[in-house]
Design a protein around this motif. Structure first.
Motif, PDB file in Angstrom:
ATOM      1  N   PHE A  15       0.846  -1.195   0.000  1.00 18.76           N
ATOM      2  CA  PHE A  15       0.000   0.000   0.000  1.00 18.76           C
ATOM      3  C   PHE A  15       0.883   1.247   0.000  1.00 18.76           C
ATOM      4  O   PHE A  15       0.689   2.156  -0.781  1.00 18.76           O
ATOM      5  CB  PHE A  15      -0.925  -0.017   1.223  1.00 18.76           C
ATOM      6  CG  PHE A  15      -1.926   1.105   1.223  1.00 18.76           C
ATOM      7  CD1 PHE A  15      -3.119   0.977   0.553  1.00 18.76           C
ATOM      8  CD2 PHE A  15      -1.658   2.293   1.896  1.00 18.76           C
ATOM      9  CE1 PHE A  15      -4.040   2.020   0.555  1.00 18.76           C
ATOM     10  CE2 PHE A  15      -2.572   3.333   1.899  1.00 18.76           C
ATOM     11  CZ  PHE A  15      -3.771   3.184   1.222  1.00 18.76           C
ATOM     12  N   GLY A  16       1.875   1.226   0.893  1.00 15.52           N
ATOM     13  CA  GLY A  16       2.773   2.374   0.990  1.00 15.52           C
ATOM     14  C   GLY A  16       3.544   2.613  -0.283  1.00 15.52           C
ATOM     15  O   GLY A  16       3.693   3.729  -0.733  1.00 15.52           O
ATOM     16  N   PHE A  17       4.009   1.530  -0.879  1.00 10.40           N
ATOM     17  CA  PHE A  17       4.878   1.673  -2.046  1.00 10.40           C
ATOM     18  C   PHE A  17       4.109   1.865  -3.344  1.00 10.40           C
ATOM     19  O   PHE A  17       4.704   2.159  -4.366  1.00 10.40           O
ATOM     20  CB  PHE A  17       5.845   0.496  -2.151  1.00 10.40           C
ATOM     21  CG  PHE A  17       7.046   0.695  -1.280  1.00 10.40           C
ATOM     22  CD1 PHE A  17       8.229   1.175  -1.799  1.00 10.40           C
ATOM     23  CD2 PHE A  17       6.978   0.455   0.082  1.00 10.40           C
ATOM     24  CE1 PHE A  17       9.330   1.379  -0.983  1.00 10.40           C
ATOM     25  CE2 PHE A  17       8.071   0.661   0.901  1.00 10.40           C
ATOM     26  CZ  PHE A  17       9.257   1.127   0.369  1.00 10.40           C
ATOM     27  N   SER A  18       2.791   1.657  -3.312  1.00  9.53           N
ATOM     28  CA  SER A  18       2.025   1.898  -4.535  1.00  9.53           C
ATOM     29  C   SER A  18       1.681   3.384  -4.645  1.00  9.53           C
ATOM     30  O   SER A  18       1.219   3.842  -5.661  1.00  9.53           O
ATOM     31  CB  SER A  18       0.764   1.037  -4.560  1.00  9.53           C
ATOM     32  OG  SER A  18      -0.040   1.340  -3.449  1.00  9.53           O
ATOM     33  N   VAL A  73     -11.417   1.555  -5.964  1.00 10.58           N
ATOM     34  CA  VAL A  73     -12.301   0.425  -5.659  1.00 10.58           C
ATOM     35  C   VAL A  73     -12.881  -0.075  -6.977  1.00 10.58           C
ATOM     36  O   VAL A  73     -13.604   0.654  -7.669  1.00 10.58           O
ATOM     37  CB  VAL A  73     -13.436   0.824  -4.682  1.00 10.58           C
ATOM     38  CG1 VAL A  73     -14.364  -0.359  -4.431  1.00 10.58           C
ATOM     39  CG2 VAL A  73     -12.857   1.325  -3.361  1.00 10.58           C
ATOM     40  N   LYS A  74     -12.516  -1.303  -7.345  1.00 11.62           N
ATOM     41  CA  LYS A  74     -12.972  -1.866  -8.632  1.00 11.62           C
ATOM     42  C   LYS A  74     -14.476  -2.125  -8.596  1.00 11.62           C
ATOM     43  O   LYS A  74     -15.009  -2.606  -7.597  1.00 11.62           O
ATOM     44  CB  LYS A  74     -12.215  -3.169  -8.920  1.00 11.62           C
ATOM     45  CG  LYS A  74     -12.346  -3.630 -10.367  1.00 11.62           C
ATOM     46  CD  LYS A  74     -11.433  -4.827 -10.631  1.00 11.62           C
ATOM     47  CE  LYS A  74     -11.452  -5.246 -12.088  1.00 11.62           C
ATOM     48  NZ  LYS A  74     -12.749  -5.583 -12.634  1.00 11.62           N
ATOM     49  N   PRO A 153      -4.513   0.175 -12.141  1.00  9.95           N
ATOM     50  CA  PRO A 153      -3.461   0.024 -11.122  1.00  9.95           C
ATOM     51  C   PRO A 153      -3.250  -1.430 -10.734  1.00  9.95           C
ATOM     52  O   PRO A 153      -4.149  -2.254 -10.885  1.00  9.95           O
ATOM     53  CB  PRO A 153      -4.025   0.823  -9.943  1.00  9.95           C
ATOM     54  CG  PRO A 153      -5.509   0.702 -10.088  1.00  9.95           C
ATOM     55  CD  PRO A 153      -5.786   0.629 -11.556  1.00  9.95           C
ATOM     56  N   LYS A 154      -2.049  -1.720 -10.244  1.00 12.05           N
ATOM     57  CA  LYS A 154      -1.766  -3.086  -9.787  1.00 12.05           C
ATOM     58  C   LYS A 154      -2.344  -3.322  -8.397  1.00 12.05           C
ATOM     59  O   LYS A 154      -2.687  -4.421  -8.026  1.00 12.05           O
ATOM     60  CB  LYS A 154      -0.258  -3.337  -9.782  1.00 12.05           C
ATOM     61  CG  LYS A 154       0.294  -3.448 -11.204  1.00 12.05           C
ATOM     62  CD  LYS A 154       1.750  -3.863 -11.231  1.00 12.05           C
ATOM     63  CE  LYS A 154       2.206  -4.230 -12.635  1.00 12.05           C
ATOM     64  NZ  LYS A 154       2.148  -3.102 -13.569  1.00 12.05           N
ATOM     65  N   GLY A 155      -2.460  -2.254  -7.605  1.00 16.05           N
ATOM     66  CA  GLY A 155      -3.010  -2.381  -6.255  1.00 16.05           C
ATOM     67  C   GLY A 155      -4.296  -1.588  -6.118  1.00 16.05           C
ATOM     68  O   GLY A 155      -5.076  -1.453  -7.058  1.00 16.05           O
TER      69      GLY A 155
END
Length: 199
Positions: A15-18, A73-74, A153-155
């Protein structure tokens, strides 16, 4: 128990790194690219008389405040729909998700969409379309709202830089048919970032 602690750590780490940091150079590159595109007769949406005298688009001053890391949120079980445009064309889109973020302490949300046709191409398979309007629309910015291009996004975090908001082609030339901003993407705040109105 160790497994849960590890998963929590992993989630926090991801989460932090995204989250991305604002990079002024990225916006300057965007401005340079869009200006050169509009100055080139092969790629410009401008009408002939405007192209002859074109020097640069009018941009708001670049401001880090308008760069946000939004929670993504997908969407689930959405149906493909025909997006209304300024012309007769009705391209097919699907609501791909919702972005949640804050600006000046105000909680905001915007929906992002995926073009069915574009998603079938290699170049745009992960492209997301973010149309929005705000309180500057029809005053300092184009009345029909503006667009931002994003990637899936990946996350669960997606960086949105409103400094890279641009006008639809129909802001420059009536021969184009442009998607209309859905009502749910009309923000009740001023977004003083990105491309301003033309003329």
């Amino acid at each position: 128990m160790k497994k849960i602690a590890f998963l929590t750590l992993l989630l926090t780490f991801n989460f932090g790194f995204s989250q991305k940091k604002f990079d002024k150079k990225e916006t300057e590159k965007f401005q340079k690219t869009i200006n050169s595109e509009y100055a080139d007769p092969k790629t410009s949406p401008l009408m002939e008389e405007d192209l002859k005298v074109f020097k640069t688009l009018d941009f708001y001053p670049i401001n880090a405040k308008y760069f946000v890391n939004a929670k993504f949120v997908k969407a689930k079980n959405e149906k493909v729909f025909e997006m209304k445009t300024t012309g007769t064309r009705t391209p097919k889109y699907i609501k791909y998700g919702t972005l949640y973020f804050t600006l000046d302490g105000t909680s905001l949300k915007l929906n992002v969409y995926r073009s069915i046709d574009l998603s079938k191409t290699e170049e745009y398979k992960d492209h997301l379309f973010l149309p929005f309007s705000d309180l500057t629309s029809g005053k300092e910015s184009y009345i029909g709202g503006r667009y931002i291009d994003l990637k899936i996004p990946k996350g669960n975090i997606i960086a949105v830089d409103f400094n890279q908001a641009y006008n639809p082609y129909c802001a420059y030339n009536h021969k184009y048919s442009c998607p209309l901003v859905p009502l749910e993407n009309d923000l009740n705040v001023e977004i003083k970032a990105g491309v301003k109105t033309f003329h």
